[in-house]
Design a protein around this motif. Structure first.
Motif, mmCIF file in Angstrom:
data_model
loop_
_atom_site.group_PDB
_atom_site.id
_atom_site.type_symbol
_atom_site.label_atom_id
_atom_site.label_comp_id
_atom_site.label_asym_id
_atom_site.label_seq_id
_atom_site.Cartn_x
_atom_site.Cartn_y
_atom_site.Cartn_z
ATOM 1 N N SER A 28 -1.164 -64.374 -18.178
ATOM 2 C CA SER A 28 -2.371 -64.136 -18.428
ATOM 3 C C SER A 28 -3.365 -65.333 -18.717
ATOM 4 O O SER A 28 -4.608 -64.853 -19.521
ATOM 5 N N CYS A 29 -2.741 -66.625 -18.422
ATOM 6 C CA CYS A 29 -3.841 -67.601 -18.804
ATOM 7 C C CYS A 29 -5.075 -67.685 -18.199
ATOM 8 O O CYS A 29 -5.875 -68.534 -18.728
ATOM 9 N N GLY A 30 -5.360 -67.487 -16.971
ATOM 10 C CA GLY A 30 -6.375 -67.359 -16.321
ATOM 11 C C GLY A 30 -6.717 -68.850 -15.461
ATOM 12 O O GLY A 30 -7.863 -68.808 -14.854
ATOM 13 N N PHE A 31 -5.918 -69.339 -15.473
ATOM 14 C CA PHE A 31 -6.033 -70.759 -14.756
ATOM 15 C C PHE A 31 -6.388 -70.672 -13.280
ATOM 16 O O PHE A 31 -6.973 -71.299 -12.659
ATOM 17 N N CYS A 32 -5.969 -69.355 -12.804
ATOM 18 C CA CYS A 32 -5.984 -69.276 -11.321
ATOM 19 C C CYS A 32 -7.561 -68.539 -10.834
ATOM 20 O O CYS A 32 -7.919 -68.639 -9.725
ATOM 21 N N PRO A 49 -6.992 -62.863 -9.538
ATOM 22 C CA PRO A 49 -5.556 -62.725 -9.795
ATOM 23 C C PRO A 49 -5.046 -62.036 -10.976
ATOM 24 O O PRO A 49 -4.194 -61.041 -10.746
ATOM 25 N N ARG A 50 -5.414 -62.594 -12.120
ATOM 26 C CA ARG A 50 -4.963 -61.945 -13.230
ATOM 27 C C ARG A 50 -5.410 -60.441 -13.428
ATOM 28 O O ARG A 50 -4.629 -59.737 -13.898
ATOM 29 N N GLY A 51 -6.449 -60.236 -13.169
ATOM 30 C CA GLY A 51 -6.958 -58.600 -13.074
ATOM 31 C C GLY A 51 -6.180 -57.947 -12.032
ATOM 32 O O GLY A 51 -5.659 -56.797 -12.591
ATOM 33 N N PRO A 89 0.491 -72.272 -13.487
ATOM 34 C CA PRO A 89 1.170 -73.079 -14.235
ATOM 35 C C PRO A 89 2.549 -72.105 -14.248
ATOM 36 O O PRO A 89 3.624 -72.996 -14.878
ATOM 37 N N ALA A 90 2.473 -70.834 -14.452
ATOM 38 C CA ALA A 90 3.966 -70.056 -14.656
ATOM 39 C C ALA A 90 4.637 -69.826 -13.191
ATOM 40 O O ALA A 90 5.678 -69.137 -13.268
ATOM 41 N N GLY A 91 4.212 -70.378 -12.329
ATOM 42 C CA GLY A 91 4.990 -70.210 -10.898
ATOM 43 C C GLY A 91 5.188 -68.774 -10.562
ATOM 44 O O GLY A 91 6.007 -68.256 -10.036
#
Ligand code: SF4
Ligand code: SF4
Length: 395
Positions: A28-32, A49-51, A89-91
């Motif tokens: 859930s970092c939100g980088f995307c 994507p996170r949502g 970053p988490a793949g």
């Protein structure tokens, strides 16, 4: 709400819709978020994507039912472009999560007549072959030990000149007519197992290395059959053998009308005519799945730079709005994405836009026709342009 969802909500257990390791990977970092075309056009967390992964978790944990309107809308509004995947970053394997999501929500329901018709059309080898019969497709030819050329389903019907061009570039490619569809459309539209089974079947029909002229098909096939079995054409042509054999390096693209296959845009003016010193300005539109799924983006650019003046179109890595069945199922949203893409093409002042996927081909060819300022811009597959330039692999 299914029994599994009820039970998950009551017990705090998972419903088993998604493989746990895929869903749990998101931190859930939100980088995307900035890379997501639907988020940057709406600024809605649920359209990011996170949502969407949060919605998938709610479904998995039973806190939202499958018929929740936001869950249904977001599973369809997502372009499936996988731009989020390439920056994560988490793949997180978002594309695979989306396939499971749609399989759970759409399997046997929520699919209109158009989608069912499309999937039916490409669902049997005989019907796919019929698509090719109306147009002259590639020759069976090639050496017995050569790689196998995948003809595709819609490409076979709409742009058969692309397979012919691929065989001209590499005559060792064999193109058996008796081959079916790879199943990507099924896998992305609620029939995941069927889509995977079709890919496995195609793998049996085309033993050995499969070369494709479609970015979307290559990513799906590689996921099912393994990366070592599948090569997209630009990747295939730029390996050590192909890169060394380039008789046309640095030469302008020959743009004479007679050198083109049927069904392409009008010629691009006199800039690249035989004998002219001026090189065509060639832009490129990435195939989302080729770039974000297989990491192939340098190879087509390298090839194009050999045959003209390569121009990077701003946002070339972003989806054009074709997105498989998206332009058919969500035409308004697709056109909104396309409109921004056409602005970028216009600003780049290119003569030609090269594509490597039949969906992008149709989307952009229709798009440039719809805008007067782009009437002289041609859209063509990379393979066609290389043939016109006299490029050949191993020649
Ligand atoms: S998908 Fe990846 S980038 Fe996006 S929020 Fe999750 S971990 Fe972060
Ligand atoms: S696949 Fe594309 S549209 Fe869907 S969440 Fe990822 S970046 Fe956004």
């Amino acid at each position: 709400v299914s029994a599994a969802e009820h039970s998950a909500a009551a017990s705090g257990e998972r419903a088993g819709i998604f493989p746990a390791e895929l869903l749990d990977a998101c931190i859930s970092c939100g980088f995307c978020l900035p890379s997501c075309p639907t988020y940057v056009r709406t600024w809605q967390e649920t359209s990011s994507p996170r949502g969407r992964i949060s919605l998938m978790r709610a479904l998995e944990e039973g806190t939202l039912p499958a018929d929740d309107p936001t869950i249904g809308e977001e599973s369809s509004f997502c372009l499936g472009c996988r731009a989020c995947e390439s920056v994560c970053p988490a793949g997180v394997h978002y594309g695979e999560l989306l396939e499971h999501w749609r399989d759970h929500l759409w399997h046997g329901r929520r699919r209109g007549v158009k989608l069912r018709g499309l999937l039916w059309l490409v669902g049997s080898k005989a019907r796919v072959r019929m698509l090719g019969l109306v147009r002259r497709h590639a020759k069976g030819g090639g050496e017995a030990e050569g790689a196998q050329l995948m003809l595709g389903c819609f490409e076979r019907g709409l742009y058969p000149q692309v397979s012919r061009a691929a065989q001209t570039l590499d005559p060792s490619l064999r193109a058996p007519a008796d081959q079916g569809c790879c199943g990507a459309l099924h896998a992305h539209n609620g029939e995941l197992e069927r889509g995977r089974a079709m890919a496995r079947e195609l793998g049996e029909q085309l033993p050995g290395t499969i070369v494709t002229t479609s970015g979307g098909c290559s990513a799906h096939l590689a996921e099912v059959l393994g990366r070592d079995r599948v090569r997209e054409l630009s990747d295939w042509l730029t390996d050590s053998r192909g890169a060394a054999a380039d008789p046309g390096a640095g030469e302008p693209v020959r743009a004479a009308r007679g050198e083109r296959g049927p069904g392409v845009n009008p010629p691009v003016g006199s800039g690249g005519a035989p004998g002219s010193a001026k090189k065509l300005r060639i832009g490129y539109q990435d195939s989302c799945h080729l770039r974000n799924g297989l990491g192939v983006h340098r190879q087509p650019r390298e090839l194009l730079a050999r045959i003209g003046e390569f121009v990077e179109i701003k946002g070339a890595s972003e989806c054009c709005g074709a997105a498989g069945t998206y332009s058919t199922l969500r035409p308004k949203d697709s056109k909104r994405v396309l409109s921004d893409k056409l602005d970028a093409i216009e600003a780049a002042r290119v003569d030609v836009v090269a594509v490597v996927n039949p969906g992008c081909y149709r989307q952009l060819a229709d798009g440039v026709k719809s805008r007067a300022e782009l009437k002289d811009v041609r859209v063509a597959h990379l393979a066609e342009l290389l043939v016109e330039a006299g490029w050949s692999r191993g020649g």
